[in-house]
Scaffold this active site. Structure first.
Site, PDB file in Angstrom:
ATOM      1  N   ASN A   1       5.782   1.365   1.953  1.00  0.00           N
ATOM      2  CA  ASN A   1       4.847   0.793   0.951  1.00  0.00           C
ATOM      3  C   ASN A   1       5.009   1.457  -0.433  1.00  0.00           C
ATOM      4  OD1 ASN A   1       3.893   2.989   2.220  1.00  0.00           O
ATOM      5  ND2 ASN A   1       1.679   2.416   1.947  1.00  0.00           N
TER       6      ASN A   1
ATOM      7  N   LYS B   1      14.279  10.678   5.606  1.00  0.00           N
ATOM      8  CA  LYS B   1      14.532   9.311   6.009  1.00  0.00           C
ATOM      9  C   LYS B   1      13.521   8.506   5.234  1.00  0.00           C
ATOM     10  CE  LYS B   1      13.659   6.649   9.287  1.00  0.00           C
ATOM     11  NZ  LYS B   1      13.777   5.378   8.791  1.00  0.00           N
TER      12      LYS B   1
ATOM     13  N   GLU C   1       0.641  11.870   8.085  1.00  0.00           N
ATOM     14  CA  GLU C   1      -0.198  10.841   7.320  1.00  0.00           C
ATOM     15  C   GLU C   1       0.082   9.553   7.841  1.00  0.00           C
ATOM     16  OE1 GLU C   1      -1.427  12.789   4.778  1.00  0.00           O
ATOM     17  OE2 GLU C   1      -0.058  14.375   4.793  1.00  0.00           O
ATOM     18  N   LEU C   2      -1.358   9.010   8.468  1.00  0.00           N
ATOM     19  CA  LEU C   2      -1.098   7.734   9.239  1.00  0.00           C
ATOM     20  C   LEU C   2      -2.035   6.656   8.663  1.00  0.00           C
ATOM     21  CD1 LEU C   2      -1.015   9.555  12.676  1.00  0.00           C
ATOM     22  CD2 LEU C   2       0.922   9.049  11.266  1.00  0.00           C
TER      23      LEU C   2
ATOM     24  N   CYS D   1      -2.185   2.973   2.545  1.00  0.00           N
ATOM     25  CA  CYS D   1      -2.909   3.773   3.578  1.00  0.00           C
ATOM     26  C   CYS D   1      -4.387   3.766   3.365  1.00  0.00           C
ATOM     27  CB  CYS D   1      -2.264   4.932   3.853  1.00  0.00           C
ATOM     28  SG  CYS D   1      -2.099   5.980   2.471  1.00  0.00           S
TER      29      CYS D   1
HETATM   30  P1  NAD Z   1       6.339   3.016  10.684  1.00  0.00           P
HETATM   31  O1  NAD Z   1       5.536   3.724  11.439  1.00  0.00           O
HETATM   32  O2  NAD Z   1       6.805   1.599  11.112  1.00  0.00           O
HETATM   33  O3  NAD Z   1       7.516   3.501   9.961  1.00  0.00           O
HETATM   34  C1  NAD Z   1       7.579   4.679   9.079  1.00  0.00           C
HETATM   35  C2  NAD Z   1       8.694   5.405   9.329  1.00  0.00           C
HETATM   36  O4  NAD Z   1       9.032   5.979  10.341  1.00  0.00           O
HETATM   37  C3  NAD Z   1      10.091   4.597   8.894  1.00  0.00           C
HETATM   38  O5  NAD Z   1      10.967   5.280   8.072  1.00  0.00           O
HETATM   39  C4  NAD Z   1      10.660   4.444  10.267  1.00  0.00           C
HETATM   40  O6  NAD Z   1      11.981   3.980  10.427  1.00  0.00           O
HETATM   41  C5  NAD Z   1      10.233   5.651  11.104  1.00  0.00           C
HETATM   42  N1  NAD Z   1      10.120   5.548  12.593  1.00  0.00           N
HETATM   43  C6  NAD Z   1       9.460   4.531  13.156  1.00  0.00           C
HETATM   44  N2  NAD Z   1       9.387   5.033  14.505  1.00  0.00           N
HETATM   45  C7  NAD Z   1      10.002   6.111  14.564  1.00  0.00           C
HETATM   46  C8  NAD Z   1      10.185   6.990  15.746  1.00  0.00           C
HETATM   47  N3  NAD Z   1       9.789   6.765  17.100  1.00  0.00           N
HETATM   48  N4  NAD Z   1      10.845   8.231  15.429  1.00  0.00           N
HETATM   49  C9  NAD Z   1      11.233   8.683  14.209  1.00  0.00           C
HETATM   50  N5  NAD Z   1      10.951   7.983  13.069  1.00  0.00           N
HETATM   51  C10 NAD Z   1      10.441   6.663  13.517  1.00  0.00           C
HETATM   52  O7  NAD Z   1       5.372   2.647   9.387  1.00  0.00           O
HETATM   53  P2  NAD Z   1       5.756   1.542   8.275  1.00  0.00           P
HETATM   54  O8  NAD Z   1       5.240   0.013   8.723  1.00  0.00           O
HETATM   55  O9  NAD Z   1       7.100   1.583   7.548  1.00  0.00           O
HETATM   56  O10 NAD Z   1       4.298   1.971   7.184  1.00  0.00           O
HETATM   57  C11 NAD Z   1       2.951   1.449   7.377  1.00  0.00           C
HETATM   58  C12 NAD Z   1       2.131   2.297   7.926  1.00  0.00           C
HETATM   59  O11 NAD Z   1       1.995   3.707   7.326  1.00  0.00           O
HETATM   60  C13 NAD Z   1       0.798   2.004   7.845  1.00  0.00           C
HETATM   61  O12 NAD Z   1      -0.011   2.216   9.283  1.00  0.00           O
HETATM   62  C14 NAD Z   1       0.059   2.899   6.624  1.00  0.00           C
HETATM   63  O13 NAD Z   1      -1.335   3.034   6.802  1.00  0.00           O
HETATM   64  C15 NAD Z   1       1.023   4.047   6.834  1.00  0.00           C
HETATM   65  N6  NAD Z   1       0.731   4.843   5.769  1.00  0.00           N
HETATM   66  C16 NAD Z   1       0.200   6.064   5.753  1.00  0.00           C
HETATM   67  C17 NAD Z   1      -0.096   6.771   4.520  1.00  0.00           C
HETATM   68  C18 NAD Z   1      -0.885   8.036   4.437  1.00  0.00           C
HETATM   69  O14 NAD Z   1      -0.753   9.015   3.602  1.00  0.00           O
HETATM   70  N7  NAD Z   1      -1.846   8.327   5.404  1.00  0.00           N
HETATM   71  C19 NAD Z   1       0.804   6.379   3.448  1.00  0.00           C
HETATM   72  C20 NAD Z   1       1.378   5.237   3.440  1.00  0.00           C
HETATM   73  C21 NAD Z   1       1.598   4.676   4.580  1.00  0.00           C
END
Ligand code: NAD
Length: 496
Positions: A135, A158, A230-231, A264
């Site tokens: 995002n 990554k 950070e979720l 987020c």
């Molecule tokens: P996602 O969890 O699908 O992916 C995030 C990253 O993790 C990607 O690079 C993906 O390839 C990797 N990944 C996925 N599964 C993995 C695993 N099992 N092991 C290691 N790496 C793995 O998230 P998304 O759809 O890319 O992003 C949206 C989410 O991110 C939303 O829930 C949003 O709220 C959250 N987000 C949180 C913050 C924050 O600061 N709290 C900031 C931005 C986005």
């Protein structure tokens, strides 16, 4: 080696490709990162800061190229892309100014006053892993790498498989600023590439969904490496009956529709006191209807594309399910294939069932539910009735009630008469509670998380010092002497 083709989500046009990183290559990247980090970690802060200062200046000079790249792989508005560049520059500026003070060794109180001295040091983990989402592909990758590098680490990054190009450009600009190529390794690929990264690094900073954050925490636990997560969020806004309504309506639009709601900390549910509900709903609906949605390389668009047709479809289904469950549409709610494959109109819903998925789960799209409440107590209760706890917003006529409410909200950050301000308040830790995460970015937390604490205690006494003193006195005498000493300490000012 396979490659990933990247398309602009707003237009569907191909905009570039990257090769996925083979498993063996992750090991090689780790070895060279570790090697380069040895010298980088020994460099003083000023030496590392020179690189980051040049980078800060360079990204401002080359901002148009960065905006083009971010826009190409996300389809977002140019304004939302600009927010990434501005925030990365702000992060660099903040840690250039404050980083050395956070990292500097500090005197702490010793075990025995006057006879001992204690020093707390912070030293880098070694190689920090960063796994980031799509995002904010420039901000979340490079913005989190800056304090890690300034703390003396190498980074293996990554990016999301959907948006790998901004990180590649960020790395090129860091290299141009003087960073050794091996100090920022990029691992390209999907979850399996992330899982491989987790087998090597000394610390993991993960940003992404709560579901995957849990998997990352489990993998980190297997190796007992430290981590931060950070979720996701389901961020509430509370509007009291004496709030400045026009400003609150503007604030909601900014807080809910920036980055097409794919932020987020964005606002997804609003609790409005009953006497002003109808007026506020009308204001918000009118202004939402006037927003310009579309794709443009200039700053004339308010709301850009979503990341992917599949994500747009998920958001559309969530809206339809809410409407079937009795929700009314005050604005938007339609897919816009005429604008591009991944557009959803900014949407305002009312009469949403409070248990409906759209009111409970993170939507991560341009959709807000307005809920009528009879009191501020009800609003606080509903705001806290969530599995998430990332960000929140309170709008009130006076500062005192707003702060009182803020103090009762279960969230990592609360913005008063604002919504998303926390991300640019670099001197405040930012992160979540409950399913929204563990750990914080920004402020002292945001750089110290990339270090280990080392405590050094020193005795000034010759002839064996503290340890031999304990060894010399034995039996009852030892016990009496110890207790006397402890009683005495209580009376000495500054030692208690
Ligand atoms: P996602 O969890 O699908 O992916 C995030 C990253 O993790 C990607 O690079 C993906 O390839 C990797 N990944 C996925 N599964 C993995 C695993 N099992 N092991 C290691 N790496 C793995 O998230 P998304 O759809 O890319 O992003 C949206 C989410 O991110 C939303 O829930 C949003 O709220 C959250 N987000 C949180 C913050 C924050 O600061 N709290 C900031 C931005 C986005």
């Amino acid at each position: 080696m396979s490659s990933i083709e990247i398309r602009n989500p707003a237009t569907g046009e191909p905009v570039g490709s990257v090769d996925t990183t083979p498993v063996d290559a992750v090991h090689d990247l780790m070895v060279s990162a570790r090697h380069a980090q040895t010298a980088w970690g020994r460099l003083d802060f000023a030496g590392r800061a020179r690189v980051i200062q040049r980078f800060h200046d360079l990204i401002l000079d080359r901002s148009n190229e960065i905006l083009d790249t971010i826009q190409s792989e996300t389809g977002k508005s140019r304004r939302d892309a600009l927010a990434e560049v501005v925030t990365v520059a702000g992060t660099a500026r903040y840690y250039l100014a404050r980083g050395e003070a956070f990292l500097r060794p500090k005197r702490r109180r010793g075990a025995i006053p006057l006879l001992t001295r204690s020093i707390l040091e912070h030293y880098p983990h070694g190689v920090v892993g960063l796994i980031v989402p799509w995002n904010y592909p420039f901000l979340l990758s490079i913005g989190d790498a800056i304090p890690a590098l300034l703390a003396g680490n190498a980074v293996l990054l990554k990016p999301s498989e959907l948006t790998p190009l901004s990180a590649v450009l960020g790395k090129a600009l860091l290299q141009k600023s003087g960073l050794d190529e091996s100090l920022l390794g990029i691992v390209q690929g999907g979850p399996e590439a992330g899982a491989e990264l987790l087998r090597h690094v000394h610390y993991i900073g993960f940003t992404g969904s709560s579901t995957n954050g849990r998997k990352v925490a489990i993998a980190a636990a297997e190796r007992l490496i430290p981590y931060s997560l950070e979720l996701g969020g389901k961020n509430p806004m509370i509007v009291l009956k004496d709030a400045p309504l026009e400003e609150a309506a503007e604030g909601l639009l900014a807080g809910a529709f920036a980055n097409a709601g794919q932020t987020c900390i964005s606002i997804e549910r609003v609790y409005v006191e009953s006497p002003i509900f109808d007026r506020f709903a009308r204001l918000v609906a009118d202004r939402t209807g006037a927003l310009k949605v579309g794709w443009s390389r200039s700053f004339d668009v308010d709301v850009g594309s979503m990341i992917h047709p599949a994500h747009a479809a998920r958001v559309q289904q969530a809206i339809e399910a809410a409407v079937q469950g009795g929700a009314s549409v005050l604005a938007g709610a339609k897919r816009r294939p005429d604008l591009g494959p991944s557009f959803v109109e900014p949407t305002i819903l009312a009469n949403v069932n409070r248990r409906a998925p759209i009111a409970v789960d993170e939507t991560f799209g341009p959709v807000v539910s307005l809920h009528r409440v009879e009191s501020r107590e009800e609003a606080i209760g509903l705001a806290n009735d969530s599995q998430y706890g990332l960000n929140a917003s309170v709008w009130a006529g006076g500062a005192t009630p707003a702060i009182e409410i803020a103090r009762r909200l279960e969230a990592g950050s609360v913005a008063i008469n604002s919504t998303l301000m926390i991300y640019n308040a670099f001197d405040l830790p930012m992160g979540g509670v409950k399913l929204s995460g563990i750990g914080r970015r920004h402020a002292d937390h945001g750089i110290l998380r990339y270090t280990q604490a080392r405590s050094i205690v020193r005795s000034f006494e010759t002839g064996g010092g503290y340890d031999s003193m304990l060894g010399r006195i034995r039996g009852e005498k030892m016990a009496a002497a110890m207790l006397k000493m402890v009683r005495l300490w209580r009376r000495i000012p500054g030692i208690r």
